[in-house]
Design an enzyme around this catalytic site. Sequence first.
Site, PDB file in Angstrom:
ATOM      1  N   TYR A 142       6.013   1.780   9.605  1.00 33.25           N
ATOM      2  CA  TYR A 142       5.515   3.159   9.643  1.00 33.25           C
ATOM      3  C   TYR A 142       5.458   3.712  11.062  1.00 33.25           C
ATOM      4  CZ  TYR A 142       3.878   3.903   4.837  1.00 33.25           C
ATOM      5  OH  TYR A 142       3.799   4.109   3.484  1.00 33.25           O
ATOM      6  N   LYS A 192       6.928 -11.405   3.509  1.00 33.86           N
ATOM      7  CA  LYS A 192       8.310 -11.708   3.132  1.00 33.86           C
ATOM      8  C   LYS A 192       8.847 -12.704   4.156  1.00 33.86           C
ATOM      9  CE  LYS A 192      12.070 -10.963   0.612  1.00 33.86           C
ATOM     10  NZ  LYS A 192      12.206 -11.427  -0.784  1.00 33.86           N
ATOM     11  N   ASP A 224       7.991  -9.691  -3.247  1.00 32.73           N
ATOM     12  CA  ASP A 224       8.701  -9.445  -4.512  1.00 32.73           C
ATOM     13  C   ASP A 224       8.017 -10.185  -5.663  1.00 32.73           C
ATOM     14  OD1 ASP A 224       9.490 -11.804  -3.260  1.00 32.73           O
ATOM     15  OD2 ASP A 224      11.596 -11.667  -3.843  1.00 32.73           O
ATOM     16  N   ASP A 248       1.401  -0.157   0.739  1.00 29.43           N
ATOM     17  CA  ASP A 248       1.643   1.170   0.160  1.00 29.43           C
ATOM     18  C   ASP A 248       2.223   1.016  -1.243  1.00 29.43           C
ATOM     19  OD1 ASP A 248       2.027   4.000   0.024  1.00 29.43           O
ATOM     20  OD2 ASP A 248       4.141   3.692   0.519  1.00 29.43           O
ATOM     21  N   ASP A 252       0.193   1.397  -5.217  1.00 34.32           N
ATOM     22  CA  ASP A 252       0.628   2.303  -6.293  1.00 34.32           C
ATOM     23  C   ASP A 252       0.889   1.509  -7.568  1.00 34.32           C
ATOM     24  OD1 ASP A 252       0.601   4.615  -4.673  1.00 34.32           O
ATOM     25  OD2 ASP A 252       2.476   5.354  -5.550  1.00 34.32           O
TER      26      ASP A 252
HETATM   27  C1  IPM Z   1      -0.546   6.613   0.799  1.00 34.44           C
HETATM   28  C2  IPM Z   1       0.566   7.631   0.852  1.00 34.44           C
HETATM   29  C3  IPM Z   1       0.968   7.871   2.298  1.00 34.44           C
HETATM   30  C4  IPM Z   1       1.480   6.574   2.859  1.00 34.44           C
HETATM   31  C5  IPM Z   1       2.006   8.990   2.504  1.00 34.44           C
HETATM   32  C6  IPM Z   1       1.579  10.297   1.883  1.00 34.44           C
HETATM   33  C7  IPM Z   1       2.308   9.194   3.959  1.00 34.44           C
HETATM   34  O1  IPM Z   1       1.639   7.220   0.070  1.00 34.44           O
HETATM   35  O2  IPM Z   1      -1.601   6.861   1.400  1.00 34.44           O
HETATM   36  O3  IPM Z   1      -0.359   5.591   0.151  1.00 34.44           O
HETATM   37  O4  IPM Z   1       2.664   6.241   2.736  1.00 34.44           O
HETATM   38  O5  IPM Z   1       0.679   5.861   3.462  1.00 34.44           O
HETATM   39 MG    MG Z   2       1.243   5.467  -1.071  1.00 33.12          MG
END
Ligand code: IPM
Ligand code: MG
Length: 359
Positions: A142, A192, A224, A248, A252
């Site tokens: 990042y 990884k 993975d 990240d 999700d």
């Molecule tokens: C998160 C989001 C952010 C990230 C984006 C919006 C920059 O996906 O907070 O998980 O990638 O960190």
């Molecule tokens: Mg995210």
Amino acid sequence: MKEYKIALLGGDGIGPEVVAQGVKVLNAAGEKFGIKFEYEKALIGGCAYEKTGTPLPEETVSLAKSSDAVFLGAVGDWKYDTLPPEVRPEKALLGIRKALNLFANLRPAIVYEELVSSSPLKPEIVNGVDIMIIRELTGDVYFGEPRGVGVIDGRNAGYNNMIYYEDEVERIAHVAFKTAMKRTKRLCSVDKANVLDVSRLWREVVIRVSKQYPEVELSHMYVDNAAMQIIRAPKQFDTIVTGNIFGDILSDEASMLPGSLGMLPSASLSDTKLGMYEPIHGSAPDLKGKDVVNPIATILSASMMLKYSFDNDEAALAIENAVKSVLKAGYRTPDIKSEGSTIIGTERMGTLIAQAILS
Ligand code: IPM
Ligand code: MG
């Protein structure tokens, strides 16, 4: 009476709507537990870019720095997708994380009993899931340099640098071990290391830090495999620590255990008490102003604020319990609807949870 100043950064899309519900609930908790909150709003993301030409105005950063906590909604909108990378809304989020040195991102994925039926996974797989994902937030690909798009050896290329400094791994490892100590003392470090040099260093450092926490049972998993195991058998995990990009993605994924991104809160912490609290979901511009999104991720982020920035576990727990009781009573926003539930909107969900705190 305790008094705290909170910077409110609603951001774009549905951000301001969910933050408004979080404020409602914080105020209820304040009333019940004798805490006074003073709020000050500032711009961040696309709305800030439109008004000021930059997605992260200086005043926003200084307000955040002079506050006791930052409460953030979400940033981004497809209409900004064509902006130069430097002024994209997402840049503001990364910028404020960096400016406040928020290197530790805590993302709990908990499946409340009431929500087992909202998960796309089988009840026996998700019932009882309680995972704390600790994502390193200010390093990795990042922020790594060099980065860019340009010609290299005569070929056009896009590149980013996945890099971790030893001290960055050390400090997030300490947060992870300390968190695991307060939970069931099991920590899984995700990397990884079979392919990436950056992960080899990560693993070495985590192992070294582990010697200071002999009670914690440390395991390692390739990312993975972790992605697969989170779906196959999520209950094997207690605390997970991982780098920025893996965290990240895995967070999700983990949101599908309770069945909705709208349920996952987060706390972004530094080595001071000043933290930033936000739902893990995005700005969902298509849903803006429709009163349909789930404010629970944001409301639970307020609970994390009470816990981590204001050391008030009692008030934090009261919010969690209020959320559970409203879910138990059968109220649902559309994203978590299940058979026989009563579908309500964003506003009403916030109000019911606030009332449950005071009842
Ligand atoms: C998160 C989001 C952010 C990230 C984006 C919006 C920059 O996906 O907070 O998980 O990638 O960190
Ligand atoms: Mg995210």
